[in-house]
Design a protein around this motif. Structure first.
Motif, PDB file in Angstrom:
ATOM      1  N   SER A 144       1.888  -4.488  -1.146  1.00  0.00           N
ATOM      2  CA  SER A 144       3.165  -4.882  -0.540  1.00  0.00           C
ATOM      3  C   SER A 144       4.240  -5.043  -1.604  1.00  0.00           C
ATOM      4  CB  SER A 144       3.003  -6.187   0.231  1.00  0.00           C
ATOM      5  OG  SER A 144       2.114  -5.996   1.299  1.00  0.00           O
ATOM      6  N   THR A 145       3.834  -5.579  -2.750  1.00  0.00           N
ATOM      7  CA  THR A 145       4.802  -5.739  -3.834  1.00  0.00           C
ATOM      8  C   THR A 145       5.370  -4.379  -4.222  1.00  0.00           C
ATOM      9  OG1 THR A 145       3.454  -7.566  -4.607  1.00  0.00           O
ATOM     10  CG2 THR A 145       5.123  -6.742  -6.118  1.00  0.00           C
ATOM     11  N   ILE A 154       2.399 -19.057 -10.804  1.00  0.00           N
ATOM     12  CA  ILE A 154       2.172 -20.164  -9.880  1.00  0.00           C
ATOM     13  C   ILE A 154       1.409 -21.230 -10.640  1.00  0.00           C
ATOM     14  CG2 ILE A 154       0.997 -20.893  -7.782  1.00  0.00           C
ATOM     15  CD1 ILE A 154       1.656 -17.847  -6.930  1.00  0.00           C
ATOM     16  N   VAL A 199       0.063 -14.208 -11.953  1.00  0.00           N
ATOM     17  CA  VAL A 199      -0.479 -13.125 -11.149  1.00  0.00           C
ATOM     18  C   VAL A 199       0.297 -11.868 -11.472  1.00  0.00           C
ATOM     19  CG1 VAL A 199      -0.930 -12.303  -8.811  1.00  0.00           C
ATOM     20  CG2 VAL A 199      -1.066 -14.754  -9.316  1.00  0.00           C
ATOM     21  N   ALA A 245       1.209  -8.808 -10.129  1.00  0.00           N
ATOM     22  CA  ALA A 245       1.235  -8.069  -8.860  1.00  0.00           C
ATOM     23  C   ALA A 245       1.453  -6.590  -9.122  1.00  0.00           C
ATOM     24  CB  ALA A 245       2.326  -8.626  -7.950  1.00  0.00           C
TER      25      ALA A 245
HETATM   26  N1  LIG Z   1       6.194 -14.429  -3.449  1.00  0.00           N
HETATM   27  C1  LIG Z   1       5.038 -14.503  -4.150  1.00  0.00           C
HETATM   28  N2  LIG Z   1       4.813 -15.586  -4.900  1.00  0.00           N
HETATM   29  C2  LIG Z   1       3.694 -15.680  -5.615  1.00  0.00           C
HETATM   30  N3  LIG Z   1       2.736 -14.752  -5.644  1.00  0.00           N
HETATM   31  C3  LIG Z   1       2.893 -13.638  -4.898  1.00  0.00           C
HETATM   32  C4  LIG Z   1       4.071 -13.466  -4.119  1.00  0.00           C
HETATM   33  N4  LIG Z   1       3.968 -12.284  -3.507  1.00  0.00           N
HETATM   34  C5  LIG Z   1       2.795 -11.744  -3.868  1.00  0.00           C
HETATM   35  N5  LIG Z   1       2.148 -12.567  -4.710  1.00  0.00           N
HETATM   36  C6  LIG Z   1       0.879 -12.292  -5.359  1.00  0.00           C
HETATM   37  O1  LIG Z   1       0.895 -10.991  -5.838  1.00  0.00           O
HETATM   38  C7  LIG Z   1      -0.320 -10.349  -5.553  1.00  0.00           C
HETATM   39  C8  LIG Z   1      -0.064  -9.065  -4.810  1.00  0.00           C
HETATM   40  O2  LIG Z   1       0.435  -9.381  -3.521  1.00  0.00           O
HETATM   41  P1  LIG Z   1       0.696  -8.303  -2.423  1.00  0.00           P
HETATM   42  O3  LIG Z   1       1.317  -8.966  -1.274  1.00  0.00           O
HETATM   43  O4  LIG Z   1       1.439  -7.189  -3.039  1.00  0.00           O
HETATM   44  O5  LIG Z   1      -0.783  -7.825  -2.037  1.00  0.00           O
HETATM   45  P2  LIG Z   1      -1.238  -6.764  -0.975  1.00  0.00           P
HETATM   46  O6  LIG Z   1      -1.922  -5.693  -1.706  1.00  0.00           O
HETATM   47  O7  LIG Z   1      -0.109  -6.370  -0.106  1.00  0.00           O
HETATM   48  O8  LIG Z   1      -2.300  -7.576  -0.117  1.00  0.00           O
HETATM   49  P3  LIG Z   1      -2.595  -7.501   1.452  1.00  0.00           P
HETATM   50  O9  LIG Z   1      -3.419  -6.290   1.669  1.00  0.00           O
HETATM   51  O10 LIG Z   1      -3.354  -8.749   1.709  1.00  0.00           O
HETATM   52  O11 LIG Z   1      -1.290  -7.454   2.153  1.00  0.00           O
HETATM   53  C9  LIG Z   1      -1.176 -11.310  -4.788  1.00  0.00           C
HETATM   54  O12 LIG Z   1      -2.169 -11.828  -5.662  1.00  0.00           O
HETATM   55  C10 LIG Z   1      -0.238 -12.401  -4.355  1.00  0.00           C
HETATM   56  O13 LIG Z   1      -0.891 -13.638  -4.442  1.00  0.00           O
END
Ligand SMILES: Nc1ncnc2c1ncn2[C@@H]1O[C@H](COP(=O)(O)OP(=O)(O)OP(=O)(O)O)[C@@H](O)[C@H]1O
Ligand SMILES: [Mg+2]
Lengths: 221, 392
Positions: free
Chosen positions: A45-46, A13, A18, A20
């Protein structure tokens, strides 16, 4: 069986990168109840999206029941999701224009199962989540907990080998959350593989096995 | 799979009533404006060409503006039939008179002409006979009235043998013409009397010179030959002055009129096509407004295992159904409007043509489908996770 090997996924970005998923490796056996816990933004979530074949990693390999997921086409992945995986999302992701019953029926429609059979299995799923009385209601006419139960019924109506739940209790109060967790325990007892994502230690502790994720790195806890 | 998609499309139409309705409205307005406008122009064109066709397409009308002190005589006009391609000629002149019978008095248009006028103009008789060349030669005071004149003056049409007074001269009625049925609806309210050419020159004191006459050709193909011969004859006759006379070909008038009408049709069709386009843009707007919803919906469907083809088929069928239903409603409403216009306004006889209906259907189904399927196509192309996350 799920085998993840050195999965990497990065988002660029602007100038920021990042990570993930950062060389995440993981193995989940059939019939396991695994919780994945980590702070917000850690990549939970990723990871789930990759496991659920909704997304692909940039690097690494993923074997689902021995099938190399990277090599499949979109339509083949759709078929795998349809037949092997049931999703439960934090924000339910129900189709607002359809009734509870129709939402639950949808994956079966895509499997081209005949109507009679569909109806029988939808009723069965509705019974599992104790929502038969609400089957003609639209999502908007249901409480959050009820909507999540519809989503769970939709996830299990195809009898998938894997149920993936991304913070299924995140939008619910603790009592409703407990009810949903009871449901997952029942599903596990019936032999389903369950991967449950949460940032709540108490929820995570209920699983057989707890996996931690931090900045895209996976640790067995 | 198709059956499932049809059912899903129907469900989707029913559950998105507002969206479907607005889309159909765009169709309806577009189709209606195109079909109704073009139908009205078609009707106008038809009535104009019909009335020109009534005159006959193998007829020339000649008028002499400047006789160079050597006016044309009736005999000269009659001798024109010696040309092989000329079938018939009829000298004529017109005048106005007051017609009286008993206490009735009306103003009337007089046509002084010869026996062949009847055939050239394609008239038909209700009673009696038309003028004969013998009447013309001896300038008998006989008259043929049109139906309106007979009814206004005598109150009936069985009046052969009765006497009518034209400007004080007593004429014996020898026939009554049948009213031409008019395509425009407003049949001529004029009173007309046909009398021998010679009789008209006698009562008006205008002399026996001919300043206008009709010529017919044997058939439509020899029209050009006739026109050339007549023009050449007049050119020589009137000191090589082509401005002294004019020769008008009825098929030329027809061509001009129909080209005017064609232009009109294209113009109105253009306006209507623009409204169709505007309807289409309306449809596009509605679809773009619901793009978030559609994308999320498609994300969910893909997540639970819908294949791209299945999704696109569903949206294609939905768009087709909405467009076709909208189109059909538009066509039914157009037909009603055309019917209403026809029965309310006498002078218009609009007629719907299949061509326009097909163009309207084709165009709006195309627009409805393209605009309907486009957002779905975009969404179905995204990886499911992106579609699920989609927000505007
Ligand atoms: N489509 C995307 N574009 C850019 N960055 C992303 C995208 N999806 C996730 N990220 C980044 O990847 C990282 C992991 O995101 P993720 O959604 O997997 O977190 P998470 O553990 O599920 O968080 P939460 O508990 O808030 O749901 C984050 O820093 C997020 O900013
Ligand atoms: Mg998350």
């Amino acid at each position: 069986m799920i085998e993840l090997n050195n999965l990497c996924k990065t988002y660029e970005i602007g100038d920021d990168t990042v990570r993930a998923l950062d060389h995440a490796s993981l193995c989940i056996e059939d019939g396991e109840f695994v919780s994945i816990i980590g702070p917000s933004g850690s990549g939970k979530s990723t990871l789930m999206n990759v496991i659920g074949c909704l997304d692909v990693a940039d690097e690494g390999t993923y074997l689902l029941d021995g099938m190399p997921i990277e090599e499949f086409s979109d339509d083949e992945l759709a078929r795998i999701r349809n037949e092997k995986i049931g999703f439960v999302f934090q924000n339910f992701n129900l189709l607002s224009k359809l009734s509870a019953q129709e939402n639950i029926e949808l994956p079966l429609v895509y499997q081209q199962i005949p109507k009679q059979e569909r109806k029988r299995r939808v009723d069965e799923a509705l019974d599992r989540v104790a929502l038969r009385k609400r089957k003609n209601h639209r999502p908007m006419e249901l409480s959050g907990g009820q909507q999540q139960r519809v989503a769970i019924a939709r996830a299990l109506v195809t009898k998938p080998s894997l149920i993936l739940a991304d913070e299924p209790t995140g939008n619910l109060d603790s009592k409703t959350g407990d009810e949903i967790m009871t449901l997952f325990h029942e599903l596990h007892d019936q032999g389903n593989t369950i991967v449950l994502i949460t940032h709540d230690e108490k929820v995570a502790d209920q699983a057989e096995r707890k996996i931690r994720i931090l900045d895209g790195k996976v640790f067995d806890a | 799979m198709v059956f499932q998609s049809v059912k899903m499309a129907m469900d989707s139409i029913m559950s998105n009533k507002m969206r479907s309705f607005l889309t159909m409205l765009g169709m309806i307005i577009g189709v209606m404006s195109l079909v109704v406008l073009v139908s009205i122009v078609n009707g106008a064109t038809k009535s104009v060409t019909d009335s020109i066709a009534n005159i006959g397409t193998n007829m020339l009308s000649v008028s002499i503006m400047d006789d160079k002190d050597a006016p044309l005589s009736m005999d000269e006009v009659e001798e024109l039939t010696e040309y092989e391609s000329v079938k018939n000629t009829a000298s004529f002149s017109t005048g106005n008179a007051t017609a009286k019978h008993e206490r009735n008095s009306e103003s009337i248009t007089l046509y002084g002409t010869t026996g062949s006028y009847y055939e050239i103009k394609g008239l038909s008789l209700l009673n009696g006979r038309f003028l004969k060349n013998a009447d013309v030669d001896s300038s008998t005071f006989v008259a043929v009235l049109n139906q309106t004149a007979a009814e206004e003056l005598f109150g009936q049409t069985h009046i052969v043998g009765e006497t009518v007074s034209l400007n004080g001269y007593h004429f014996t009625v020898i026939g009554v013409l049948e009213e031409e049925e008019s395509t425009t609806g407003n049949s001529s309210e004029r009173l007309e009397a046909y009398i021998p050419f010679t009789a008209l020159s006698k009562i008006s004191g205008s002399g026996r010179n001919v300043s206008s006459f009709y010529v017919t050709s044997a058939d439509e193909d020899s029209m050009d030959a006739v026109e050339n011969e007549i023009t050449k004859f007049l050119y020589l006759r009137f000191s090589y002055d082509s401005d002294a006379f004019s020769v008008t070909n009825s098929s030329t008038i027809m061509e001009t009129m129909s080209s005017v009408n064609d232009t009109m049709k294209w113009m109105l069709g253009g306006i209507a096509a623009i409204s169709l386009l505007v309807g289409g843009i309306g449809i596009m707007n509605i679809m773009l407004v619901s793009v978030t919803e559609i994308t999320r919906e498609i994300g969910i469907r893909k997540a639970i295992g819908a294949r791209k083809k299945t999704i696109l088929l569903q949206f294609l069928i939905e768009a087709l159904l909405v467009s076709i239903i909208g189109c059909l409603i538009g066509i039914v409403l157009s037909a009603l409007t055309v019917f209403g216009v026809n029965s309310l306004i006498d002078s218009v006889s609009a007629s719907m043509s299949l061509d326009v209906v097909l163009v309207a259907i084709g165009f709006s189904v195309f627009i409805g489908t393209v605009f309907g399927i486009y957002p779905a196509y975009k969404a179905a192309d995204k990886p499911p996770i992106e579609a699920l996350r989609y927000m505007r």
